[in-house]
Design a protein around this motif. Structure first.
Motif, PDB file in Angstrom:
ATOM      1  N   TYR A 119       0.808  -1.223   0.000  1.00  0.00           N
ATOM      2  CA  TYR A 119       0.000   0.000   0.000  1.00  0.00           C
ATOM      3  C   TYR A 119       0.844   1.277   0.000  1.00  0.00           C
ATOM      4  O   TYR A 119       0.302   2.381   0.120  1.00  0.00           O
ATOM      5  N   GLY A 120       2.158   1.122  -0.128  1.00  0.00           N
ATOM      6  CA  GLY A 120       3.032   2.294  -0.224  1.00  0.00           C
ATOM      7  C   GLY A 120       3.068   3.137   1.030  1.00  0.00           C
ATOM      8  O   GLY A 120       3.151   4.366   0.955  1.00  0.00           O
ATOM      9  N   ILE A 121       3.034   2.476   2.205  1.00  0.00           N
ATOM     10  CA  ILE A 121       3.049   3.185   3.485  1.00  0.00           C
ATOM     11  C   ILE A 121       4.399   2.950   4.163  1.00  0.00           C
ATOM     12  O   ILE A 121       4.840   1.813   4.281  1.00  0.00           O
ATOM     13  N   PRO A 122       5.084   3.981   4.617  1.00  0.00           N
ATOM     14  CA  PRO A 122       6.333   3.778   5.362  1.00  0.00           C
ATOM     15  C   PRO A 122       6.109   2.907   6.596  1.00  0.00           C
ATOM     16  O   PRO A 122       5.045   2.945   7.221  1.00  0.00           O
ATOM     17  N   HIS A 123       7.136   2.148   6.960  1.00  0.00           N
ATOM     18  CA  HIS A 123       7.014   1.150   8.024  1.00  0.00           C
ATOM     19  C   HIS A 123       8.156   1.294   9.016  1.00  0.00           C
ATOM     20  O   HIS A 123       9.335   1.254   8.638  1.00  0.00           O
ATOM     21  N   VAL A 124       7.813   1.466  10.289  1.00  0.00           N
ATOM     22  CA  VAL A 124       8.782   1.483  11.388  1.00  0.00           C
ATOM     23  C   VAL A 124       8.621   0.194  12.182  1.00  0.00           C
ATOM     24  O   VAL A 124       7.502  -0.192  12.543  1.00  0.00           O
ATOM     25  N   TYR A 125       9.732  -0.480  12.441  1.00  0.00           N
ATOM     26  CA  TYR A 125       9.734  -1.744  13.182  1.00  0.00           C
ATOM     27  C   TYR A 125      10.246  -1.498  14.592  1.00  0.00           C
ATOM     28  O   TYR A 125      11.362  -1.028  14.779  1.00  0.00           O
ATOM     29  N   ASP A 126       9.424  -1.817  15.594  1.00  0.00           N
ATOM     30  CA  ASP A 126       9.802  -1.700  17.002  1.00  0.00           C
ATOM     31  C   ASP A 126      10.255  -3.078  17.474  1.00  0.00           C
ATOM     32  O   ASP A 126       9.443  -3.969  17.720  1.00  0.00           O
ATOM     33  N   MET A 127      11.556  -3.256  17.608  1.00  0.00           N
ATOM     34  CA  MET A 127      12.167  -4.571  17.841  1.00  0.00           C
ATOM     35  C   MET A 127      12.403  -4.762  19.343  1.00  0.00           C
ATOM     36  O   MET A 127      13.407  -4.331  19.894  1.00  0.00           O
ATOM     37  N   HIS A 128      11.478  -5.433  20.005  1.00  0.00           N
ATOM     38  CA  HIS A 128      11.587  -5.656  21.443  1.00  0.00           C
ATOM     39  C   HIS A 128      12.421  -6.881  21.787  1.00  0.00           C
ATOM     40  O   HIS A 128      12.830  -7.058  22.940  1.00  0.00           O
ATOM     41  N   SER A 129      12.633  -7.734  20.819  1.00  0.00           N
ATOM     42  CA  SER A 129      13.416  -8.950  21.045  1.00  0.00           C
ATOM     43  C   SER A 129      13.839  -9.486  19.693  1.00  0.00           C
ATOM     44  O   SER A 129      13.294  -9.105  18.654  1.00  0.00           O
ATOM     45  N   SER A 130      14.819 -10.382  19.715  1.00  0.00           N
ATOM     46  CA  SER A 130      15.156 -11.132  18.509  1.00  0.00           C
ATOM     47  C   SER A 130      14.272 -12.367  18.510  1.00  0.00           C
ATOM     48  O   SER A 130      14.388 -13.227  19.388  1.00  0.00           O
ATOM     49  N   LEU A 131      13.383 -12.459  17.554  1.00  0.00           N
ATOM     50  CA  LEU A 131      12.380 -13.516  17.586  1.00  0.00           C
ATOM     51  C   LEU A 131      12.987 -14.921  17.499  1.00  0.00           C
ATOM     52  O   LEU A 131      12.486 -15.836  18.156  1.00  0.00           O
ATOM     53  N   PRO A 132      14.067 -15.156  16.752  1.00  0.00           N
ATOM     54  CA  PRO A 132      14.694 -16.481  16.837  1.00  0.00           C
ATOM     55  C   PRO A 132      15.195 -16.804  18.247  1.00  0.00           C
ATOM     56  O   PRO A 132      15.118 -17.951  18.694  1.00  0.00           O
ATOM     57  N   GLN A 133      15.697 -15.789  18.961  1.00  0.00           N
ATOM     58  CA  GLN A 133      16.139 -16.017  20.342  1.00  0.00           C
ATOM     59  C   GLN A 133      14.964 -16.356  21.249  1.00  0.00           C
ATOM     60  O   GLN A 133      15.112 -17.138  22.193  1.00  0.00           O
ATOM     61  N   GLN A 134      13.795 -15.783  20.974  1.00  0.00           N
ATOM     62  CA  GLN A 134      12.629 -16.086  21.804  1.00  0.00           C
ATOM     63  C   GLN A 134      12.285 -17.569  21.774  1.00  0.00           C
ATOM     64  O   GLN A 134      11.853 -18.134  22.779  1.00  0.00           O
ATOM     65  N   LEU A 135      12.448 -18.205  20.626  1.00  0.00           N
ATOM     66  CA  LEU A 135      12.141 -19.634  20.533  1.00  0.00           C
ATOM     67  C   LEU A 135      12.990 -20.422  21.513  1.00  0.00           C
ATOM     68  O   LEU A 135      12.521 -21.384  22.136  1.00  0.00           O
ATOM     69  N   ASP A 136      14.242 -20.003  21.680  1.00  0.00           N
ATOM     70  CA  ASP A 136      15.135 -20.688  22.617  1.00  0.00           C
ATOM     71  C   ASP A 136      14.795 -20.327  24.060  1.00  0.00           C
ATOM     72  O   ASP A 136      14.735 -21.192  24.936  1.00  0.00           O
TER      73      ASP A 136
END
Length: 407
Positions: A119-136
Motif C-alpha cells: 500500500y506504499g506506506i512507510p514502516h517502522v519496526y519496534d524490535m523488542h526482542s530477537s524472535l529467533p532467540q525467543q524460541l530458545d
C-alpha cells in the motif's frame, strides 16, 4: 526536536493491551510519547486487555478466536491463532488508506512489512526482542526449521523497513549489523510508569498481608522460567539461615505459576518467610518498592534488558542482579550488586546488602544519578521525537529525489 508534522499512525501490537508486563508497557509508553508529539494513533491489538485512555489514541481490538481465552508470554500456538485476525484487521486498516505510517511491534512486523510495501506506506519496526532467540528462551517451537524461518523473516523486516527501534545494545547490534543503512535508535524502556498511573498511597501492609517489622527483599515481574525464580527461592533459603528478619515478597505471576512457586517455597521450608502477592495494577508497585530494603532481579537467561530495571534505578533502593548481559548492558558494579547467576551468588549478594546498609545506600544513590543522567523520562521522550524526525526527514528526501526532474 519534535516531528515537523502530525501523522496518522497505524500501530500494530500482538499483545494483550494493556496488561502489566514488559512489551505492553513498552507499547503504552510509545503511543503516549507519539500522541504527546501531536501524532494520531490507531492501535490494533489483541481482544484481551485493559483499555487505557490517551488523547489522540484509538484502540482497535481484533476478533476473538474460539476457545482461546487468553495468551501467555512468549511464542505459542494460541498466539499464532490470535495473529491471524490481527493480520486481517491490519489489512482492512491499510486498505482504507487513512494512514501515513505503520509502526509494528514484534512479530506483527512479519505481515506489516509486505502490507506496507503493497500500500506504499512507510514502516517502522519496534524490535523488542530477537524472535529467533525467543524460541530458545521460551522453549517453544525451538526447532532448527522454525529458528531459520524466524531468522529469515527478521532479516527481511530489518532490510525492508524504513526505520527500526531497539530497546537494548544486543538488539541494536543485530539491527545495525543486518541493516546498517536504516535509520535506527536504541530507545531503552526508561519511561516512568508513574507518569501514566497514579501511585496507590496505601502501604503494602494495607494492600496485602505483609508481616510488620521484616526486612523486605522484593521481586516484581513475570514468573517465566528465564526470570530465575527457582534460583531466587533456593538463594533465599540460605539468606533465612543467616537473617531471621529477612522476608521475600514476590509480586507477579499467573495463579498457576504462583501456586507452583508456593509449593517450591514450602518444600524449602520457607513457609511464613515468603509472601506471594500475585499480579497487581501498576499503581500499586511503588508502595512495594518503598517498603523494600533490597530489590532483586535474578534472571538466569536472555539478553534483553528487563524494563523494570529502569524503574529500579530511580527507586532509591539497592539492586541485586545476576551478572549477565541482560543486566550488564545497563548496570555495572557502581550501581548494583552484580552476582553470579547461581543460588550461592544471589544469596551472597542479598546477605552483603543486608549486612552493610551503607554500601546499599551508596549503590542506590549512584543508581539514581545514572537514571537522572541517562534514563530519565525526558530523555525517553526526546529519543522518540528525534527518531521519528530522522525517519520523516529521510522519507521526505527520498520523495524529493524521486520527483525531481531528470537532468
Amino acid at each position: 526536536m519534535t516531528a515537523p508534522r502530525s501523522l496518522r499512525i497505524l500501530m500494530v501490537a500482538p499483545q494483550p493491551f494493556f496488561r502489566p508486563r514488559g512489551t505492553p508497557f513498552s507499547v503504552l509508553h510509545r503511543i503516549r510519547a507519539l500522541a504527546s508529539l501531536g501524532h494520531r494513533i490507531d492501535l490494533i491489538t489483541y481482544p484481551f486487555g485493559q483499555d487505557v485512555q490517551i488523547d489522540g489514541v484509538r484502540i482497535v481490538r481484533s476478533r476473538r478466536v474460539p476457545f482461546v481465552r487468553d495468551v501467555r508470554i512468549g511464542p505459542s500456538f494460541e498466539k499464532l491463532l490470535l495473529d491471524l485476525p490481527l493480520m486481517w484487521e491490519t489489512w482492512r486498516a491499510c486498505r482504507a488508506g487513512r494512514y501515513e505510517l505503520i509502526h509494528s511491534h514484534e512479530e506483527a512486523a512479519f505481515f506489516c512489512a509486505p502490507l506496507a510495501r503493497m500500500y506504499g506506506i512507510p514502516h517502522v519496526y519496534d524490535m523488542h526482542s530477537s524472535l529467533p532467540q525467543q524460541l530458545d528462551n521460551f522453549r517453544s517451537f525451538n526447532l532448527g526449521v522454525f529458528r531459520r524461518a524466524f531468522a529469515a523473516l527478521e532479516r527481511h523486516v530489518l532490510t525492508t523497513c524504513d526505520g527500526v527501534i531497539t530497546i537494548c545494545q544486543d538488539l541494536a547490534d543485530i539491527a545495525t549489523r543486518t541493516a546498517p543503512d536504516k535509520p535506527h535508535a536504541m530507545i531503552e524502556n526508561t519511561a516512568d510508569d508513574s507518569v501514566v498511573f497514579a501511585s496507590d498511597l496505601r502501604t503494602p501492609q494495607e494492600l496485602t498481608a505483609l508481616p510488620p517489622g521484616r526486612r523486605i527483599i522484593l521481586y516484581t515481574g513475570t514468573f517465566e522460567p528465564y526470570q530465575g525464580l527457582d534460583l531466587l527461592l533456593d538463594a533465599f533459603a540460605t539468606v533465612c539461615a543467616h537473617d531471621e528478619d529477612a522476608h521475600l515478597v514476590l509480586v507477579g505471576g499467573r495463579p498457576e505459576q504462583v501456586e507452583a512457586k508456593r509449593e517450591r517455597a514450602a518444600a524449602l521450608g520457607l513457609t511464613g518467610r515468603v509472601t506471594f502477592v500475585g499480579q497487581v495494577h501498576p499503581e500499586r508497585i511503588p508502595a512495594f518498592i518503598q517498603a523494600a530494603e533490597i530489590i532483586v532481579s535474578p534472571r538466569s537467561s536472555g539478553t534483553n534488558t528487563p524494563l523494570k530495571i529502569y524503574g529500579y534505578l530511580r527507586s532509591g533502593r539497592p539492586i541485586v542482579a545476576t551478572d549477565l548481559p541482560t543486566h550488564t548492558q545497563t548496570l555495572d558494579r557502581s550501581v548494583a550488586e552484580l552476582v553470579p547467576a547461581t543460588a550461592d551468588g544471589l544469596a551472597a549478594g542479598m546477605l552483603r546488602l543486608l549486612r552493610d546498609p551503607e554500601y546499599g545506600r551508596r549503590l542506590a544513590e549512584a543508581a539514581q544519578r545514572l537514571s537522572e543522567a541517562k534514563y530519565s523520562h525526558e530523555a525517553y521522550m526526546r529519543r522518540v521525537a528525534d527518531f521519528y524526525d530522522s525517519v520523516l526527514r529521510r522519507l521526505e528526501l527520498r520523495t524529493r529525489t524521486m520527483t525531481a526532474p531528470a537532468g
